[in-house]
Design a protein around this motif. Structure first.
Motif, PDB file in Angstrom:
ATOM      1  N   LEU A  74     -43.286  55.799  27.871  1.00 10.70           N
ATOM      2  CA  LEU A  74     -43.387  56.342  29.218  1.00 10.70           C
ATOM      3  C   LEU A  74     -44.672  55.815  29.840  1.00 10.70           C
TER       4      LEU A  74
ATOM      5  N   THR B  70     -40.654  64.706  29.491  1.00 10.29           N
ATOM      6  CA  THR B  70     -41.722  63.746  29.801  1.00 10.29           C
ATOM      7  C   THR B  70     -43.103  64.385  29.800  1.00 10.29           C
TER       8      THR B  70
ATOM      9  N   ARG C 230     -39.754  55.131  32.784  1.00  8.28           N
ATOM     10  CA  ARG C 230     -39.376  54.922  31.397  1.00  8.28           C
ATOM     11  C   ARG C 230     -39.119  53.433  31.197  1.00  8.28           C
TER      12      ARG C 230
END
Length: 352
Positions: free
Chosen positions: A220, A261, A213
């Motif tokens: 990302l 994510t 990150r």
């Protein structure tokens, strides 16, 4: 007018005496001894550097008719140096010149001797600086040739690429947060379609990657290294990946790391790659909220540069090159660093 004579003793008659006809042989008194008289009359003026010799004839009587004066003889007033004096001067010149030559030769000999004495062979036999020489010169086995797996046999590890939970790519910059790392002997797991097949055909036997990150939390990024057979195979992969991505025949896969994510595997992404040695370094960047990314986004270009150039090439692979077993200097990466501009021409393409 002034006339030249054949010698200083030449004379000429300005007003010749009357006498018998010179054509009559035996008439008149014999001619005076000495050089013949000049054929041309001379002026009566005297030269300042010449003297007139007095006449040896008695003065004429008053009752005797006055005859025309005889010619005058002019001589040079410059003294002539005796031959003995000239020889002596030359002798002194020869002696002085010879002495000067001998002195010059002696000085040259002394100078050459001083130069030879100044040469000191000791530094060659006692090199005190050798213990501190660079490892590449004294111990070439302490460097690593990255052009082939034959000379770079140690496999990559996740700890080598991402040793901690925080990653600082440059001094003074904020750190990236390392969310999850992954290592696999199957390169196809990190790509799809023709891109995955291409990597396998070219001998890729390992991929190490991680998802991170960014410091601001807005993006990302999945970044890592593909381990190919040699530099030639890595460069072939580099050149073939672009047309495959253009034709949507494959893509790089993002690596989900939990905690929301999963977007890294599905959202439109910007991807960059380059080659160093037998490694193909890559990174893909997505927006943390899944929104489309723009090709001209300066922030994304900065993230790609941090991951591929600063961290993977200048960091991980540089350390590997300096700590291996062969000797090769590690110059810049072999692939153009087209990951900064954000344009497709520089190896950065949408990954969707």
């Amino acid at each position: 007018m002034v006339y030249r004579y054949e010698s200083d003793e030449d004379a000429f008659v300005e007003y010749p005496d009357p006498g018998p006809d010179p054509l009559v042989l035996g008439a008149g008194p014999p001619p005076p001894a000495g050089p013949s008289p000049s054929r041309f009359p001379a002026p009566t003026l005297r030269r300042t550097n010449q003297i007139a010799l007095p006449s040896s004839e008695p003065p004429a009587r008053a009752d005797t008719p006055v005859a025309a004066p005889r010619s005058q003889i002019y001589t040079s007033s410059q003294p002539i140096e005796p031959p003995t004096q000239r020889g002596g001067g030359r002798l002194w010149q020869v002696l002085i010149g010879g002495a000067a030559v001998l002195v010059l030769l002696a000085l040259c000999g002394l100078g050459a001797a001083a130069v030879l004495m100044d040469r000191d062979p000791q530094p060659q036999t006692n090199p005190t600086h050798q213990p501190n020489a660079a490892p590449s010169a004294a111990e070439p086995e302490h460097r690593q040739d990255l052009d082939s797996r034959d000379t770079d046999q140690a496999p990559l590890t996740a700890k080598e690429l991402f040793p901690g939970k925080e990653l600082v790519v440059a001094a003074g910059q904020q750190s990236y947060q390392v969310l999850k790392t992954h290592s696999s002997g199957s390169c196809a797991i990190a790509a799809t379609g023709e891109v995955a097949d291409l990597l396998v055909r070219l001998g890729c036997n390992q991929v190490v990657r991680a998802t991170l990150r960014t410091p601001d939390g807005d993006h990302l990024v999945t970044a890592g290294l593909f381990n190919l057979t040699d530099k030639v195979s890595a460069e072939r992969a580099r050149d073939r990946i672009r047309p495959l991505l253009d034709e949507r025949q494959g893509r790089f896969r993002g690596y989900a790391a939990g905690d929301g994510t999963n977007v890294v595997t599905t959202a439109p992404a910007r991807v960059g790659w380059q080659v160093r040695g037998h490694y193909l370094a890559y990174a893909l960047v997505v927006s943390a909220d899944g929104a489309a990314v723009k090709s001209g986004d300066a922030k994304i270009r900065e993230i790609l540069f941090d991951m591929i150039e600063l961290h993977l090439s200048r960091g991980v692979l540089q350390r590997r090159a300096e700590g291996g077993t062969a000797g090769q200097p590690t110059a810049g990466p072999t692939e153009r660093s087209g990951t900064q501009s954000g344009s497709p021409d520089n190896g950065e393409l949408p990954n969707d």
